[in-house]
Design a protein around this motif. Structure first.
Motif, PDB file in Angstrom:
ATOM      1  N   LYS A   1       7.728  64.410  47.994  1.00  9.90           N
ATOM      2  CA  LYS A   1       6.736  64.313  46.913  1.00  9.90           C
ATOM      3  C   LYS A   1       5.375  63.775  47.344  1.00  9.90           C
ATOM      4  O   LYS A   1       4.388  63.958  46.624  1.00  9.90           O
ATOM      5  CB  LYS A   1       7.288  63.430  45.776  1.00  9.90           C
ATOM      6  N   VAL A   2       5.296  63.065  48.456  1.00 10.30           N
ATOM      7  CA  VAL A   2       4.009  62.535  48.921  1.00 10.30           C
ATOM      8  C   VAL A   2       3.380  63.484  49.942  1.00 10.30           C
ATOM      9  O   VAL A   2       2.187  63.739  49.916  1.00 10.30           O
ATOM     10  CB  VAL A   2       4.170  61.104  49.516  1.00 10.30           C
TER      11      VAL A   2
ATOM     12  N   LYS B   1      -4.512  66.003  44.115  1.00 10.84           N
ATOM     13  CA  LYS B   1      -4.880  64.593  43.912  1.00 10.84           C
ATOM     14  C   LYS B   1      -4.056  63.973  42.793  1.00 10.84           C
ATOM     15  O   LYS B   1      -3.557  62.849  42.915  1.00 10.84           O
ATOM     16  CB  LYS B   1      -6.377  64.478  43.589  1.00 10.84           C
ATOM     17  N   LYS B   2      -3.914  64.727  41.699  1.00 17.47           N
ATOM     18  CA  LYS B   2      -3.112  64.237  40.554  1.00 17.47           C
ATOM     19  C   LYS B   2      -1.658  64.004  40.972  1.00 17.47           C
ATOM     20  O   LYS B   2      -1.055  62.983  40.654  1.00 17.47           O
ATOM     21  CB  LYS B   2      -3.167  65.254  39.405  1.00 17.47           C
ATOM     22  N   GLU B   3      -1.098  64.988  41.691  1.00 18.05           N
ATOM     23  CA  GLU B   3       0.312  64.882  42.123  1.00 18.05           C
ATOM     24  C   GLU B   3       0.494  63.720  43.104  1.00 18.05           C
ATOM     25  O   GLU B   3       1.510  63.020  43.077  1.00 18.05           O
ATOM     26  CB  GLU B   3       0.762  66.182  42.794  1.00 18.05           C
ATOM     27  N   TYR B   4      -0.496  63.541  43.955  1.00 18.53           N
ATOM     28  CA  TYR B   4      -0.448  62.466  44.958  1.00 18.53           C
ATOM     29  C   TYR B   4      -0.423  61.097  44.260  1.00 18.53           C
ATOM     30  O   TYR B   4       0.441  60.263  44.530  1.00 18.53           O
ATOM     31  CB  TYR B   4      -1.675  62.598  45.858  1.00 18.53           C
TER      32      TYR B   4
ATOM     33  N   GLU C   1       0.328  60.473  41.164  1.00 16.27           N
ATOM     34  CA  GLU C   1       1.578  60.384  40.389  1.00 16.27           C
ATOM     35  C   GLU C   1       2.726  59.876  41.268  1.00 16.27           C
ATOM     36  O   GLU C   1       3.488  58.993  40.867  1.00 16.27           O
ATOM     37  CB  GLU C   1       1.942  61.794  39.901  1.00 16.27           C
ATOM     38  N   ALA C   2       2.849  60.467  42.471  1.00 19.96           N
ATOM     39  CA  ALA C   2       3.923  60.065  43.395  1.00 19.96           C
ATOM     40  C   ALA C   2       3.720  58.618  43.852  1.00 19.96           C
ATOM     41  O   ALA C   2       4.674  57.825  43.899  1.00 19.96           O
ATOM     42  CB  ALA C   2       3.962  61.003  44.593  1.00 19.96           C
ATOM     43  N   LEU C   3       2.459  58.278  44.153  1.00 21.30           N
ATOM     44  CA  LEU C   3       2.191  56.899  44.606  1.00 21.30           C
ATOM     45  C   LEU C   3       2.492  55.886  43.497  1.00 21.30           C
ATOM     46  O   LEU C   3       2.963  54.778  43.762  1.00 21.30           O
ATOM     47  CB  LEU C   3       0.733  56.752  45.066  1.00 21.30           C
TER      48      LEU C   3
ATOM     49  N   CYS D   1      -3.187  52.107  42.123  1.00 21.48           N
ATOM     50  CA  CYS D   1      -1.996  51.521  42.754  1.00 21.48           C
ATOM     51  C   CYS D   1      -2.337  50.241  43.525  1.00 21.48           C
ATOM     52  O   CYS D   1      -2.228  50.206  44.756  1.00 21.48           O
ATOM     53  CB  CYS D   1      -1.358  52.529  43.711  1.00 21.48           C
ATOM     54  N   PRO D   2      -2.744  49.193  42.794  1.00 20.67           N
ATOM     55  CA  PRO D   2      -3.181  47.976  43.495  1.00 20.67           C
ATOM     56  C   PRO D   2      -2.071  47.290  44.291  1.00 20.67           C
ATOM     57  O   PRO D   2      -2.318  46.757  45.378  1.00 20.67           O
ATOM     58  CB  PRO D   2      -3.680  47.071  42.358  1.00 20.67           C
ATOM     59  N   THR D   3      -0.854  47.316  43.766  1.00 19.03           N
ATOM     60  CA  THR D   3       0.260  46.628  44.442  1.00 19.03           C
ATOM     61  C   THR D   3       0.637  47.362  45.720  1.00 19.03           C
ATOM     62  O   THR D   3       0.892  46.747  46.760  1.00 19.03           O
ATOM     63  CB  THR D   3       1.494  46.585  43.514  1.00 19.03           C
TER      64      THR D   3
END
Lengths: 218, 218
Positions: B105-106, B125-128, B130-132, B179-181
């Motif tokens: 998925k990544v 970009k959206k899928e990336y 989403e996976a992250l 995705c800050p964490t």
């Protein structure tokens, strides 16, 4: 307390059957729950929220997803009987390599053979046979990919062996003349108790494949 | 006799770097051999005849292929130091599940971000992201996917962490606000000795990505 083992599965799935076979190789009692993939159970959605796919093994309430991951988990938890992966790290790496090959190079053309027609299907047939020939070469004169023992790679392949007849009928071709050694190993695998008790009647898979084929290939 | 360990690799590869990091986590001395992927060495073709891809780990003359398979092999052979996979079967299955998620998925959207433009790139970009975000949720408040220890899943992700800057610049977007964490964990991973010594300068990856991008996106 005895282990509670539940398998969420779908009867013709080449992936689900891997988990069934591994559990039976280990003599693990489990509750089989058939999923309706067009109306997935809340339990499946809860236990595999990422992929929402079968098979899911639920062991004492905790889910394990992805078929060969499930098989490896079963091998590690019930390690006292019928080891599926070899103990030597190099042999283990080889087994994992071939399972990855199967899941990337066999799956896609196999799937296209029964769900497409015309040129796309012809290309899929060629790719399928090409991949099977590489496996035939790897098998060599061993009875199983696992050598003298039915193992990890054999379990991965058995999902496809049980679909061989349906693939041949949907694609109007024959596998045996191209891959006689692989076919002999397939027959050996399909005769094992753990497999006989896990694999549906080939006729039913053929029927299922043609039913679905009608929807995909209008 | 000392072990002879050779790694066939390509410097910006998110897959090759996984093997480098695993070897350094274990303190294994190895000979790094850079491959020219447009003119692959006879050794690479001989050692990985099926996929013809890097990385290949050659341990005392015997090849192991496929990056996370290599990492697991390294973990099993040099098992006395810094375990990468947990010992508990359930935790191991979870780690393998997430590595499979990353590789399915990544990888694909990450690849498309620097090799496509327009709508295809926007979808990627959206899928990336989403996976992250799914990975961000899985990480939770742990410093690493491996809990308190840098482990199997972290190694799989570090290949992408080292490409984050190039991905952001090629796609003109930012990962941290979403995705800050995960980004904090990425920084933690990128500071480890084993990683610092394995990962190229991010600027060089950016430069490489734009050079290749010119070829793909004419």
């Amino acid at each position: 307390m005895a282990d509670e083992v539940i398998l969420l599965d779908f009867w013709p799935s080449p992936f689900g059957v891997r988990a069934r076979i591994a559990l039976r190789e280990k003599g693990v009692k489990f509750e089989y729950r058939e999923e309706n993939l067009r109306d997935k159970s809340p339990l499946l959605l809860q236990m595999n929220p990422v992929h929402k796919k079968i098979p899911v093994l639920i062991h004492n309430g905790k889910p394990v997803c992805e078929s060969m991951n499930v098989v490896q988990y079963i091998d590690e938890v019930w390690s006292d009987k019928n080891p599926l992966l070899p103990s030597d790290p190099y042999q283990r790496a080889q087994a994992r390599f071939w399972v990855d090959f199967i899941d990337t190079k066999v799956y896609e053309p196999a799937d296209k053979i029964w769900s497409t027609k015309g040129e796309v299907q012809e290309t899929a047939k060629k790719e399928y046979i090409e991949a099977l020939k590489i496996l035939e070469a790897e098998l060599g004169d061993k009875p199983y990919f696992g050598g003298d023992n039915f193992g990890f790679v054999d379990i991965a392949m058995t999902g496809y062996y049980m679909w061989f007849e349906a693939s041949e009928k949907c694609g109007n071709f024959r596998i045996e003349p191209e891959c006689p050694t692989l076919m002999a190993s397939a027959r050996r695998c399909l005769q094992r108790d753990s497999v006989v008790n896990s694999v549906p009647d080939p006729e039913k898979i053929v029927e299922f494949a043609f039913k679905i084929r009608k929807i995909y290939c209008v």
